[in-house]
Design a protein around this motif. Structure first.
Motif, PDB file in Angstrom:
ATOM      1  N   ARG A   1       0.820  -1.149   0.051  1.00  0.00           N
ATOM      2  CA  ARG A   1      -0.016  -0.007  -0.197  1.00  0.00           C
ATOM      3  C   ARG A   1       0.736   1.326  -0.105  1.00  0.00           C
ATOM      4  O   ARG A   1       0.422   2.175   0.063  1.00  0.00           O
ATOM      5  CB  ARG A   1      -0.937   0.077   1.190  1.00  0.00           C
ATOM      6  N   GLU A   2       2.218   1.112   0.156  1.00  0.00           N
ATOM      7  CA  GLU A   2       2.783   2.230   0.364  1.00  0.00           C
ATOM      8  C   GLU A   2       2.889   3.014  -0.902  1.00  0.00           C
ATOM      9  O   GLU A   2       3.087   2.539  -2.088  1.00  0.00           O
ATOM     10  CB  GLU A   2       4.661   1.706   0.393  1.00  0.00           C
ATOM     11  N   GLY A   3       2.621   4.382  -0.992  1.00  0.00           N
ATOM     12  CA  GLY A   3       2.826   5.348  -1.881  1.00  0.00           C
ATOM     13  C   GLY A   3       1.312   4.997  -2.914  1.00  0.00           C
ATOM     14  O   GLY A   3       1.411   5.527  -4.115  1.00  0.00           O
ATOM     15  N   MET A   4       0.615   4.505  -2.559  1.00  0.00           N
ATOM     16  CA  MET A   4      -0.800   4.202  -3.188  1.00  0.00           C
ATOM     17  C   MET A   4      -1.313   5.420  -3.856  1.00  0.00           C
ATOM     18  O   MET A   4      -1.413   6.465  -3.236  1.00  0.00           O
ATOM     19  CB  MET A   4      -2.086   3.728  -2.215  1.00  0.00           C
ATOM     20  N   GLY A   5      -1.586   5.370  -5.255  1.00  0.00           N
ATOM     21  CA  GLY A   5      -2.254   6.671  -5.848  1.00  0.00           C
ATOM     22  C   GLY A   5      -0.926   7.546  -6.613  1.00  0.00           C
ATOM     23  O   GLY A   5      -1.450   8.312  -7.358  1.00  0.00           O
ATOM     24  N   GLU A   6       0.242   7.294  -6.237  1.00  0.00           N
ATOM     25  CA  GLU A   6       1.256   7.745  -7.003  1.00  0.00           C
ATOM     26  C   GLU A   6       1.175   7.508  -8.358  1.00  0.00           C
ATOM     27  O   GLU A   6       1.216   6.433  -8.807  1.00  0.00           O
ATOM     28  CB  GLU A   6       2.533   7.499  -6.388  1.00  0.00           C
ATOM     29  N   MET A   7       1.486   8.548  -9.336  1.00  0.00           N
ATOM     30  CA  MET A   7       1.449   8.267 -10.684  1.00  0.00           C
ATOM     31  C   MET A   7       2.512   8.909 -11.520  1.00  0.00           C
ATOM     32  O   MET A   7       3.287   9.792 -11.068  1.00  0.00           O
ATOM     33  CB  MET A   7       0.023   8.871 -11.443  1.00  0.00           C
ATOM     34  N   ARG A   8       3.186   8.166 -12.328  1.00  0.00           N
ATOM     35  CA  ARG A   8       4.109   8.856 -13.333  1.00  0.00           C
ATOM     36  C   ARG A   8       3.955   8.621 -14.801  1.00  0.00           C
ATOM     37  O   ARG A   8       3.131   7.543 -15.167  1.00  0.00           O
ATOM     38  CB  ARG A   8       5.605   8.008 -12.930  1.00  0.00           C
ATOM     39  N   PHE A   9       4.211   9.259 -15.483  1.00  0.00           N
ATOM     40  CA  PHE A   9       3.800   9.221 -16.961  1.00  0.00           C
ATOM     41  C   PHE A   9       5.235   9.740 -17.789  1.00  0.00           C
ATOM     42  O   PHE A   9       5.886  10.819 -17.514  1.00  0.00           O
ATOM     43  CB  PHE A   9       2.896  10.249 -17.357  1.00  0.00           C
ATOM     44  N   ARG A  10       5.464   8.961 -18.899  1.00  0.00           N
ATOM     45  CA  ARG A  10       6.609   9.213 -19.793  1.00  0.00           C
ATOM     46  C   ARG A  10       6.253   9.155 -21.300  1.00  0.00           C
ATOM     47  O   ARG A  10       5.504   8.131 -21.329  1.00  0.00           O
ATOM     48  CB  ARG A  10       7.549   8.378 -19.264  1.00  0.00           C
ATOM     49  N   ALA A  11       6.521   9.936 -22.046  1.00  0.00           N
ATOM     50  CA  ALA A  11       6.134  10.190 -23.308  1.00  0.00           C
ATOM     51  C   ALA A  11       7.443   9.817 -24.157  1.00  0.00           C
ATOM     52  O   ALA A  11       8.265  10.826 -24.015  1.00  0.00           O
ATOM     53  CB  ALA A  11       5.395  11.327 -23.587  1.00  0.00           C
TER      54      ALA A  11
END
Length: 265
Positions: free
Chosen positions: A160-170
């Motif tokens: 559950r650690e960091g739940m909801g963190e998002m990363r995007f790379r194009a």
């Protein structure tokens, strides 16, 4: 920092593994499936079997999954193919067969889309595409895997650690870009057991995702328990110069939002 979002190198390696995985699929066509016969009308609203037409699109998946909880699926179209507006991804033998229902905006044509799923038993994995003119076309593979829906979460007690963190790379690809969205979430299936108490962990997963660039929708998803933990989506699209925004919600009512620079930014 969360180990899920540790470094750009980790993101690049994961994207590469996603891209490489389905390339192993060559000799695993769909098999006769009584389960699909039973559910077809409920999934697509018709008793008519959608035609399989590689000229419209194809689906690749490994013949035998290395990890049944992280099976890479890739849907691709050739240039000039009719635009896919909707896609239902179905894993016939899973407890909840419809892994996800997706919509795609005009900037994603021709479609190049990847996602990781859980496969619980040897099963057909199929995608039913709805085209711009309303026709439905199907593609799929037979995947040898078992136990994916009950496999323990990779992070164990720290899932559950960091739940909801998002990363995007194009990553630029000519006049297009390949975008990779990663969401930190255990996506509990309801079939996994707590390794300490041995009790089932209640289902808790990312239910909806929306990816936009500016005001233009690239992708939406209505997902279920068959989407892997820490969902990863790779999607080809034509950049419009606007920032990219991701919005996600899970079954416990949590809302996650993040924005990212435009492709090449």
């Amino acid at each position: 920092m969360s180990p899920f979002l540790a470094t750009p190198i980790r993101l690049a390696a994961l994207a590469l593994s996603l891209a490489a995985g389905p390339a192993l699929a060559a000799d695993n066509p769909l098999q006769p499936s009584p389960a699909w016969e039973d559910m077809r009308s409920g999934v697509i609203g018709s008793d008519t079997e959608p035609p399989i037409d590689p000229a419209v699109f194809d689906l690749d998946a490994p013949v035998r999954a290395e990890n049944p909880a992280l099976v890479p699926i890739r849907v691709t179209q050739a240039p000039g193919a009719p635009r896919i507006t909707k896609l239902a991804l179905v894993i016939d033998q899973n407890p909840a067969p419809v892994a996800g229902e997706f919509t795609f905006g005009p900037a994603t044509a021709p479609l190049d889309f990847e996602v990781r799923v859980r496969v619980d038993a040897y099963s057909d994995v199929r995608a039913i595409a709805t085209l711009e003119d309303g026709r439905q076309v199907m593609a799929g593979r037979f995947v040898k895997a078992s136990g994916g829906c009950a496999a323990p979460a990779g992070g164990g007690a720290k899932a559950r650690e960091g739940m909801g963190e998002m990363r995007f790379r194009a990553e630029p690809q000519g006049d297009r870009a390949m975008g990779t969205l990663m969401i930190r979430h255990p996506n509990f299936s309801g079939l996994q057991r707590d390794q300490v108490t041995l009790l089932n962990i209640p289902a808790e997963f990312v239910q909806t995702v929306e990816l936009k660039q500016g005001d233009e929708t690239l992708m939406t998803m209505e997902g279920g328990i068959s989407i892997s933990e820490n969902p990863v989506f790779r999607l080809g699209y034509k950049p419009n110069g606007q920032p990219v925004a991701a919005h996600a919600e899970d079954t416990d009512g949590r809302v996650f939002d993040a924005s990212f620079p435009a492709a090449g930014g």
